[in-house]
Design a protein around this motif. Structure first.
Motif, short mmCIF file in Angstrom:
data_model
loop_
_atom_site.label_atom_id
_atom_site.label_comp_id
_atom_site.label_asym_id
_atom_site.label_seq_id
_atom_site.Cartn_x
_atom_site.Cartn_y
_atom_site.Cartn_z
N THR A 253 1.25 -1.05 0.08
CA THR A 253 -0.19 -0.05 0.22
C THR A 253 0.76 1.10 0.22
O THR A 253 0.34 2.05 -0.61
CB THR A 253 -0.93 0.08 1.49
OG1 THR A 253 -0.32 0.42 2.67
CG2 THR A 253 -2.16 -0.71 0.97
N GLY A 254 2.17 0.91 0.80
CA GLY A 254 3.08 2.94 0.05
C GLY A 254 3.70 2.30 -0.62
O GLY A 254 4.16 3.51 -0.86
N LEU A 255 3.81 1.05 -1.40
CA LEU A 255 5.14 1.30 -2.12
C LEU A 255 4.15 1.95 -3.82
O LEU A 255 4.99 2.33 -4.29
CB LEU A 255 5.53 -0.23 -2.54
CG LEU A 255 6.87 -0.44 -1.72
CD1 LEU A 255 7.58 -1.72 -2.29
CD2 LEU A 255 8.73 0.40 -1.89
N ARG A 256 3.25 1.48 -3.32
CA ARG A 256 2.15 1.48 -4.87
C ARG A 256 2.48 0.60 -5.92
O ARG A 256 3.16 0.68 -6.95
CB ARG A 256 2.36 3.03 -5.27
CG ARG A 256 1.98 4.09 -4.57
CD ARG A 256 0.82 3.39 -3.62
NE ARG A 256 -0.35 3.18 -4.86
CZ ARG A 256 -1.44 2.53 -3.61
NH1 ARG A 256 -1.45 2.10 -2.85
NH2 ARG A 256 -2.66 2.86 -4.65
N CYS A 257 1.51 -0.47 -6.72
CA CYS A 257 1.52 -1.36 -7.61
C CYS A 257 0.96 -2.41 -8.41
O CYS A 257 0.36 -3.03 -6.97
CB CYS A 257 2.99 -2.19 -7.47
SG CYS A 257 3.46 -2.68 -9.30
N ALA A 258 0.34 -2.32 -9.14
CA ALA A 258 -1.18 -3.32 -9.40
C ALA A 258 -1.15 -2.98 -10.89
O ALA A 258 -0.28 -2.70 -12.11
CB ALA A 258 -2.15 -1.99 -9.04
N PHE A 259 -1.78 -4.10 -11.83
CA PHE A 259 -2.05 -3.97 -12.78
C PHE A 259 -3.60 -4.60 -13.19
O PHE A 259 -4.39 -4.97 -12.31
CB PHE A 259 -1.16 -5.03 -13.16
CG PHE A 259 -1.60 -6.81 -13.10
CD1 PHE A 259 -2.20 -7.90 -13.49
CD2 PHE A 259 -1.01 -6.92 -11.53
CE1 PHE A 259 -2.63 -8.71 -12.74
CE2 PHE A 259 -1.32 -8.42 -11.78
CZ PHE A 259 -1.72 -9.48 -11.68
N THR A 260 -4.16 -3.82 -14.62
CA THR A 260 -5.17 -4.34 -15.22
C THR A 260 -4.88 -5.18 -16.40
O THR A 260 -3.85 -4.98 -16.93
CB THR A 260 -5.80 -2.88 -15.86
OG1 THR A 260 -6.39 -1.88 -14.06
CG2 THR A 260 -7.12 -3.05 -16.48
N VAL A 261 -5.95 -5.86 -16.22
CA VAL A 261 -5.97 -7.20 -17.59
C VAL A 261 -6.92 -7.15 -18.98
O VAL A 261 -8.16 -6.63 -18.00
CB VAL A 261 -6.14 -8.31 -17.43
CG1 VAL A 261 -5.79 -8.95 -18.55
CG2 VAL A 261 -5.13 -9.12 -16.09
#
Ligand code: MLT
Length: 408
Positions: A253-261
């Motif tokens: 939550t403090g680093l920030r990384c996600a993805f969308t398919v």
């Protein structure tokens, strides 16, 4: 004269978690000696997996050396991360998602909020109620709704989740264009079976709708029969976009990384009827408005897919799941009924006839414990509170002791 986007004036005064934070601050100022325990917003507290920390250090060293320094990366993410996601999140479950359909970003909140801007204002939107407020508020900002009345916006189709349907409402009775789903669900902690997800996919294909599937909490699923991805349902690759995040899964939550398919199979049309690949539109938006998640953070995310990383991530999620078990046992012991908290880090607690903000205030003032009032997620959340399992064990144990004393 500067004139504003008037749709903003339809929004409720502040974002739910900002509102709660304000109340907590006010309480803390008037009770400086109370150690407030936060089981409200789903924010992780455990340290990052060691593999992620090592990867961050190594990447920082690379950035410190002119031979290995990196500037802007690819907006849609580095191949090392996109390939790891394709193989391990999807390939390992028998789902074929090419790396080119994966867009790395700095958070699912932004992605779920931003995706709607690919569509016209006239598109109709359905959400579950209770619902993660970002899906609704961003459509309000875009002008797809009327005014707010009785806890709901005119023009949005609300699918009520309740005790009878196990907080998994059936698909809409009428055709809509965009259908937001989140399983394991925020806030109720419910999960959808294969049959229930298949009914949504069937609805979307029959009605030409697009499912926006938020799978931010998939890593908490332990039941092998519960699908982790909408793409485990045949046909979903033609009608569903999936959002995933490292925030809850790996403590980012403090680093920030996600993805969308965004599957390359999905086609959408312009007003002349010409077909466009949805993936190409998202690519255009992403490359224009986003410059990529940072290299060290993508390295940290990729490290969580190593064998050691997977072990550490599972251990982290098991830790929070045990907290959820403790919370469920605690509230059940004082006679409150709970839902969720299995295959999910959120426990949805029946407030026993109380108003949800009233119980929130009572728990804050008499137990010093922050929860989230169900009504903040929509009118169907009235009469419930959400308790998050994201905290350290000792604090969860203390919170449950205090809640027991306060409500017994
Ligand atoms: C929540 O508590 O509902 C989540 O933390 C919100 C979020 O992920 O943005």
């Amino acid at each position: 004269m500067i004139t504003i986007n008037e749709h903003y004036t339809k929004l409720t005064k502040s974002y739910l978690f900002v509102d709660i934070a304000k109340r907590v601050r006010a309480f803390q100022e008037s009770h400086p000696d109370t150690e407030v325990i936060k089981l409200g917003i789903g924010d992780v507290t455990r340290p990052l997996p060691a593999v992620a920390v090592d990867a961050l250090h190594a990447a920082a060293d690379e950035m410190a050396d002119s031979e290995t320094f990196r500037g802007y990366g690819p907006e849609q993410g580095y191949d090392f991360l996109r390939n790891a996601i394709a193989e391990q999140d999807y390939g390992s479950r028998g789902v074929e998602i090419p790396a080119e359909d994966i867009f790395v970003s700095d958070g699912s909140k932004c992605d779920t909020g931003n995706f709607q801007e690919l569509f016209t204002q006239a598109q109709t939107v359905a959400v579950t109620d209770p619902v993660y407020p970002v899906y609704v508020d961003t459509n309000v900002m875009a002008g797809r709704t009327g005014h707010f009345a009785d806890g709901r916006y005119e023009g949005i189709v609300y699918l009520e989740g309740n005790r009878d349907n196990g907080f998994v409402p059936p698909p809409p009775q009428t055709p809509v264009d965009l259908l937001y789903l989140c399983f394991p669900n925020n806030p109720t902690g419910s999960t959808a079976t294969r049959e229930q997800l298949a009914a949504y996919v069937d609805y979307a294909r029959t009605n030409g709708a697009l499912i926006l599937f938020d799978a931010a909490y998939y890593a908490f699923i332990r039941d092998p029969d519960v699908p982790q991805s909408i793409y485990e349902i045949p046909g979903a690759e033609t009608c569903a976009v999936e959002f995933r995040s490292f925030s809850k899964t790996a403590g980012f939550t403090g680093l920030r990384c996600a993805f969308t398919v965004v599957p390359h199979q999905i086609e959408v049309r312009d007003s002349s009827g010409t077909a466009h690949r949805l993936r190409d539109l998202w690519m255009r938006r992403h490359t224009t408005k986003f410059n990529g998640a940072s290299y060290p953070i993508q390295r940290a995310a990729a490290a969580t897919y190593s064998p050691e990383g997977r072990r550490e991530v599972k251990e982290l999620n098991d830790y929070y799941l045990e907290n959820a078990r403790i919370i469920r046992a605690g509230v059940n012991q004082i006679g409150l009924t709970s839902y969720g908290g299995v295959n999910s880090p959120y426990v949805w607690v029946d407030a026993g006839g109380r108003d949800s903000w009233e119980l929130f205030d009572e728990l804050l003032s008499s137990a010093g414990v922050v929860t989230t009032p169900g009504a903040g997620f929509g009118p169907a959340g009235e009469g419930f509170i959400r308790i998050s399992a994201f905290n350290d064990r000792e604090k969860v144990n203390t919170a449950m002791e205090r809640i027991t004393t306060a409500l017994a």
